[in-house]
Design an enzyme around this catalytic site. Sequence first.
Site, short mmCIF file in Angstrom:
data_model
loop_
_atom_site.label_atom_id
_atom_site.label_comp_id
_atom_site.label_asym_id
_atom_site.label_seq_id
_atom_site.Cartn_x
_atom_site.Cartn_y
_atom_site.Cartn_z
N ALA A 292 2.99 5.94 -2.85
CA ALA A 292 4.17 6.71 -3.23
C ALA A 292 4.27 6.85 -4.74
O ALA A 292 4.61 7.93 -5.26
CB ALA A 292 5.43 6.05 -2.67
N GLY B 3 0.81 -1.21 0.00
CA GLY B 3 0.00 0.00 0.00
C GLY B 3 0.84 1.26 0.00
O GLY B 3 0.50 2.26 -0.66
N ASP B 4 1.96 1.23 0.72
CA ASP B 4 2.88 2.38 0.72
C ASP B 4 3.53 2.55 -0.64
O ASP B 4 3.71 3.68 -1.11
CB ASP B 4 3.94 2.19 1.80
CG ASP B 4 3.34 2.10 3.20
OD1 ASP B 4 2.67 3.05 3.62
OD2 ASP B 4 3.52 1.06 3.85
N ARG B 5 3.89 1.43 -1.28
CA ARG B 5 4.44 1.49 -2.63
C ARG B 5 3.42 2.08 -3.60
O ARG B 5 3.75 2.91 -4.46
CB ARG B 5 4.87 0.10 -3.07
CG ARG B 5 5.33 -0.05 -4.51
CD ARG B 5 6.69 0.57 -4.77
NE ARG B 5 6.62 1.99 -5.07
CZ ARG B 5 7.69 2.75 -5.29
NH1 ARG B 5 8.90 2.22 -5.22
NH2 ARG B 5 7.56 4.03 -5.56
#
EC number: 2.7.1.167
Length: 463
Positions: free
Chosen positions: A262, A257-259
């Site tokens: 970002a 989810g962070d990937r």
Amino acid sequence: MTGPMAVRTDRTPLVVVGDALLDRDLTGTADRLAPDAPVPVVQECAERIRPGGAALAAYLAARDGREVTLIAGVGEDPAGLALRELLAPWLKLIPLPLTGTVPEKTRVLAQDRPVVRLDRGGGRVREATDEARDALGCARAVLVSDYGRGAADALRDVLAARPPLVWDPHPRGGPPVPGTRLVTPAEKEAHGFAPSEGRPGGGLRAAALNAAALVRDWRVAAVTVTLGSRGALLSYGEHPLLVPAPAAHHGDSCGAGDRFAATAAGLLADGALVGEAVEGAVGAATAFVAAGGAAAVPPAGSERALAALPDTDDPGALAARIRAEHGTVVAAGGCFDLLHAGHVGLLQAARRLGDCLVVCVNSDASVRRGKGGGRPVNPLADRVRVLRALACVDAVAVFDEDTPERLLGELRPDVWVKGGDYAGADLPEAGLLKEWGGQAVLLPYLDGRSSTALLARAAEGAR
């Protein structure tokens, strides 16, 4: 502050606001149960720490070659000091005062499978600082990663006056500020956030109804519900848009989810449309999981000695230098005759897997043997020049044989990338990579994009 990777001047700087975590993995083996309880005994554990939460999103954006500022609660406790050390070479940190300690998330894994997770440190941001307000006030692009530990709340008035590009919500966080361009909840989170008219349960229809309800309730421009290996569903108009993941990879999704957030924020910052940003983010997240998720991200602290990549025409020297500095060498290959969106997406995703990308290109003679008369359309010099102009490509190497095996033996990459059109087939280079501990991986490929198809359409149009 610039990171070990050269900052690309053609990329818009990004400010990340949110809650930083310290992630810790204890990885070992388990082949027996404890005598006093029916639980596995994990032994010979190797420990690894990495940024988590908003810090991971910021770190990944910095690894993409972008100038990044992180605004997050980070104290002087041991976890906070470790996090500062991990991030210092890569980005500028504006710490917010913290009550308590930096949250730590520890996973115990056996044979790379999670056994248990331990959470400690419930620190919350006390207040915003003038430095943080000033940085947000002049930011050109903002990503909010809200884990509900006070960073977004402390700066909500500034965020409301300058709505962020992307808001990555989590169950304990508050709603995004009105006007946010794209909100990126996971499927379960979207169901929890949705008002009463949201459809319970799973499936695309439920995701579409929940996303549409959240667009109205939050008064944001768009909501994309991430669906794991199924891709993402985007709602920003009358009809939802499904962006499927080109290749399903069932692995460690920690950090995906962070990937996703970002990548979406970076693409929007550089001028992409929302649909284009979501498509790119799906591809990046799929590649991230295929490579092993957050656990496979090269350790931030071990790369502090890596300087900006040299401007060199010697791919072998570049690969040797990156290896000597404990970095990850990635290679990808092909003819790249008529460079198209499928090529670019593949190479961008490949570059995110390591610290340099070497593209192995067939010579003109090699292309003719493989493709037949009339190919290549573009001579080798032109193909190499176009590839070198891509920000994601660090070096180009040429091979004259039918396959790149000799060249791969010289470069000895850690990762060899092929497009998803090879899905279901044996990768001929996979066995060679194993000789030095390398890994061949498939990355998503945009359907319908190929040089052969482009030439066929051009010929049809000329008739």
